[in-house]
Design a protein around this motif. Structure first.
Motif, mmCIF file in Angstrom:
data_model
loop_
_atom_site.group_PDB
_atom_site.id
_atom_site.type_symbol
_atom_site.label_atom_id
_atom_site.label_comp_id
_atom_site.label_asym_id
_atom_site.label_seq_id
_atom_site.Cartn_x
_atom_site.Cartn_y
_atom_site.Cartn_z
ATOM 1 N N SER A 11 -3.465 7.670 8.711
ATOM 2 C CA SER A 11 -4.596 6.717 8.345
ATOM 3 C C SER A 11 -5.567 7.038 6.957
ATOM 4 N N PHE A 12 -5.732 8.067 6.721
ATOM 5 C CA PHE A 12 -6.372 8.452 5.337
ATOM 6 C C PHE A 12 -5.528 7.892 4.185
ATOM 7 N N PHE A 13 -4.084 7.683 4.295
ATOM 8 C CA PHE A 13 -3.564 7.239 3.053
ATOM 9 C C PHE A 13 -3.271 5.665 3.252
ATOM 10 N N ASP A 14 -3.844 5.067 4.226
ATOM 11 C CA ASP A 14 -3.679 3.690 4.244
ATOM 12 C C ASP A 14 -4.219 2.939 3.432
ATOM 13 N N GLN A 15 -5.554 3.505 2.879
ATOM 14 C CA GLN A 15 -6.193 2.994 1.599
ATOM 15 C C GLN A 15 -5.559 2.698 0.273
ATOM 16 N N PHE A 16 -4.542 3.308 0.399
ATOM 17 C CA PHE A 16 -3.463 3.391 -1.105
ATOM 18 C C PHE A 16 -2.325 2.307 -0.746
ATOM 19 N N MET A 17 -2.300 1.745 0.122
ATOM 20 C CA MET A 17 -1.117 0.407 0.554
ATOM 21 C C MET A 17 -1.933 -0.837 0.142
ATOM 22 N N SER A 18 -1.091 -1.489 -0.503
ATOM 23 C CA SER A 18 -1.660 -2.905 -0.828
ATOM 24 C C SER A 18 -2.023 -3.709 0.151
ATOM 25 N N PRO A 19 -3.257 -4.126 0.337
ATOM 26 C CA PRO A 19 -3.356 -5.125 1.576
ATOM 27 C C PRO A 19 -2.762 -6.723 1.165
ATOM 28 N N THR A 20 -2.688 -7.008 2.712
ATOM 29 C CA THR A 20 -1.841 -8.340 2.503
ATOM 30 C C THR A 20 -2.642 -9.216 3.484
ATOM 31 N N LEU A 21 -2.431 -10.467 2.925
ATOM 32 C CA LEU A 21 -3.217 -11.767 3.632
ATOM 33 C C LEU A 21 -2.069 -12.765 3.975
ATOM 34 N N MET A 22 -1.898 -12.979 5.164
ATOM 35 C CA MET A 22 -0.703 -13.904 5.661
ATOM 36 C C MET A 22 0.842 -13.473 5.232
ATOM 37 N N GLY A 23 0.646 -12.267 5.115
ATOM 38 C CA GLY A 23 1.950 -11.684 4.701
ATOM 39 C C GLY A 23 2.102 -11.505 3.054
ATOM 40 N N LEU A 24 1.238 -11.861 2.214
ATOM 41 C CA LEU A 24 1.563 -11.899 1.005
ATOM 42 C C LEU A 24 0.536 -10.794 0.407
ATOM 43 N N PRO A 25 0.897 -9.782 -0.516
ATOM 44 C CA PRO A 25 0.267 -8.878 -1.158
ATOM 45 C C PRO A 25 -0.869 -8.986 -2.001
ATOM 46 N N LEU A 26 -1.923 -8.441 -1.842
ATOM 47 C CA LEU A 26 -3.094 -9.024 -2.613
ATOM 48 C C LEU A 26 -3.224 -8.037 -3.988
ATOM 49 N N ILE A 27 -2.142 -7.294 -4.260
ATOM 50 C CA ILE A 27 -2.209 -6.418 -5.373
ATOM 51 C C ILE A 27 -2.373 -7.454 -6.715
ATOM 52 N N ILE A 28 -1.632 -8.866 -6.795
ATOM 53 C CA ILE A 28 -1.728 -9.615 -7.830
ATOM 54 C C ILE A 28 -3.135 -9.965 -8.014
ATOM 55 N N LEU A 29 -3.990 -10.459 -7.118
ATOM 56 C CA LEU A 29 -5.382 -10.822 -7.348
ATOM 57 C C LEU A 29 -6.012 -9.471 -7.728
ATOM 58 N N SER A 30 -5.989 -8.378 -7.303
ATOM 59 C CA SER A 30 -6.913 -7.552 -7.716
ATOM 60 C C SER A 30 -6.497 -6.961 -9.225
ATOM 61 N N LEU A 31 -5.230 -7.527 -9.667
ATOM 62 C CA LEU A 31 -5.008 -7.185 -11.144
ATOM 63 C C LEU A 31 -5.624 -8.167 -11.916
ATOM 64 N N THR A 32 -5.755 -9.485 -11.375
ATOM 65 C CA THR A 32 -6.094 -10.515 -12.018
ATOM 66 C C THR A 32 -7.576 -10.571 -12.272
ATOM 67 N N ILE A 33 -8.568 -10.223 -11.243
ATOM 68 C CA ILE A 33 -9.879 -10.333 -11.347
ATOM 69 C C ILE A 33 -10.471 -9.469 -12.435
ATOM 70 N N PRO A 34 -9.945 -8.061 -12.668
ATOM 71 C CA PRO A 34 -10.529 -7.559 -13.894
ATOM 72 C C PRO A 34 -10.655 -8.339 -15.378
ATOM 73 N N TRP A 35 -9.484 -8.901 -15.659
ATOM 74 C CA TRP A 35 -9.568 -9.583 -16.820
ATOM 75 C C TRP A 35 -10.400 -10.719 -16.972
ATOM 76 N N LEU A 36 -10.906 -11.189 -15.868
ATOM 77 C CA LEU A 36 -12.221 -12.191 -15.787
ATOM 78 C C LEU A 36 -13.451 -11.748 -16.283
ATOM 79 N N LEU A 37 -13.330 -10.185 -16.380
ATOM 80 C CA LEU A 37 -14.792 -9.592 -16.709
ATOM 81 C C LEU A 37 -15.013 -9.401 -18.240
ATOM 82 N N ILE A 38 -13.757 -9.465 -18.965
ATOM 83 C CA ILE A 38 -13.646 -9.359 -20.258
ATOM 84 C C ILE A 38 -14.249 -10.472 -21.031
#
Length: 227
Positions: free
Chosen positions: A4-31
């Motif tokens: 369970s300690f390594f579950d934090q390194f797994m890409s979370p999913t929402l309705m079966g879709l990985p949220l890694i794309i969202l987590s990669l997109t948001i930082p660009w909005l801060l530039i």
């Protein structure tokens, strides 16, 4: 429990879709983006000052030919910095703990610096594989060692970033779990452990910033050897 300690390194999913794309997109909005306004807010000027100082620090030792990379490496620095820091918030995901992503960033950029060196100054680039004045018997061994060290650079870039962030996140989760377990049993010890956890969190913030800077700094050093 250990898994369970390594579950934090797994890409979370929402309705079966990985949220890694969202987590990669948001930082660009801060530039910060350029605007037509004469004056911006304080945050905009703070970001501009940080980007100017960072770019000056990274590219002052480089030749003018290497200054063409300023926009790319500065954007990469801001992206890694934003991703690393956003990953410290609760219920978030840190994409830079994935070795595949870090190697995907390190390998093409390193290869680009090598190809630029082979195109612009092939003699000097190949000369790094063999130091001047090497004895004849050691020439094959040194060429092999320098070639291995050259090809291991992108692997070292990716593993360094992954290992530092993964170790910090695991240590924070281990200590936070100990705080929750000790709180009903030994409140004093749990409070002291929580203070250590706070200091460790501050250290992890510094590590997230330093590792992003080191990643881009090493790329700029590789670029410096080939321009």
């Amino acid at each position: 429990m250990n898994l369970s300690f390594f579950d934090q390194f797994m890409s979370p999913t929402l309705m079966g879709l990985p949220l890694i794309i969202l987590s990669l997109t948001i930082p660009w909005l801060l530039i910060p983006n350029s605007t037509n306004q004469l004056f911006g807010n304080r945050l905009f000027f703070l970001q501009l000052w940080f980007l100017y100082d960072l770019t000056k620090q990274l590219f002052s030792p480089l030749n003018p030919k290497g200054h063409k990379w300023s926009l790319l490496l500065t954007s990469l620095m801001m992206f890694l910095l934003s991703v690393n820091l956003l990953g410290l918030f609760p219920y978030t995901f840190t994409p830079t703990t994935q070795l595949s992503m870090n190697l995907g960033l390190a390998l093409p950029l390193w290869l680009a610096t090598v190809l630029i060196g082979l195109r612009n100054q092939p003699t000097s680039t190949l000369g790094h594989l063999l130091p001047e004045g090497t004895p004849t018997l050691l020439i094959p061994i040194l060429i092999m060692i320098e070639t291995i060290s050259l090809f291991i650079r992108p692997l070292a870039l990716g593993v360094r970033l992954t290992a530092n962030l993964t170790a910090g996140h695991l240590l924070i989760q281990l200590i936070s779990t100990a705080v929750f377990v000790l709180l009903p049993l030994m409140p004093v010890v749990a409070t002291m452990t929580a203070m250590i956890l706070l200091l460790l969190t501050l250290l992890e913030i510094a590590v997230a910033m330093i590792q992003a800077y080191v990643f881009v700094l090493l790329l700029s050093l590789y670029l410096q050897e080939n321009v």
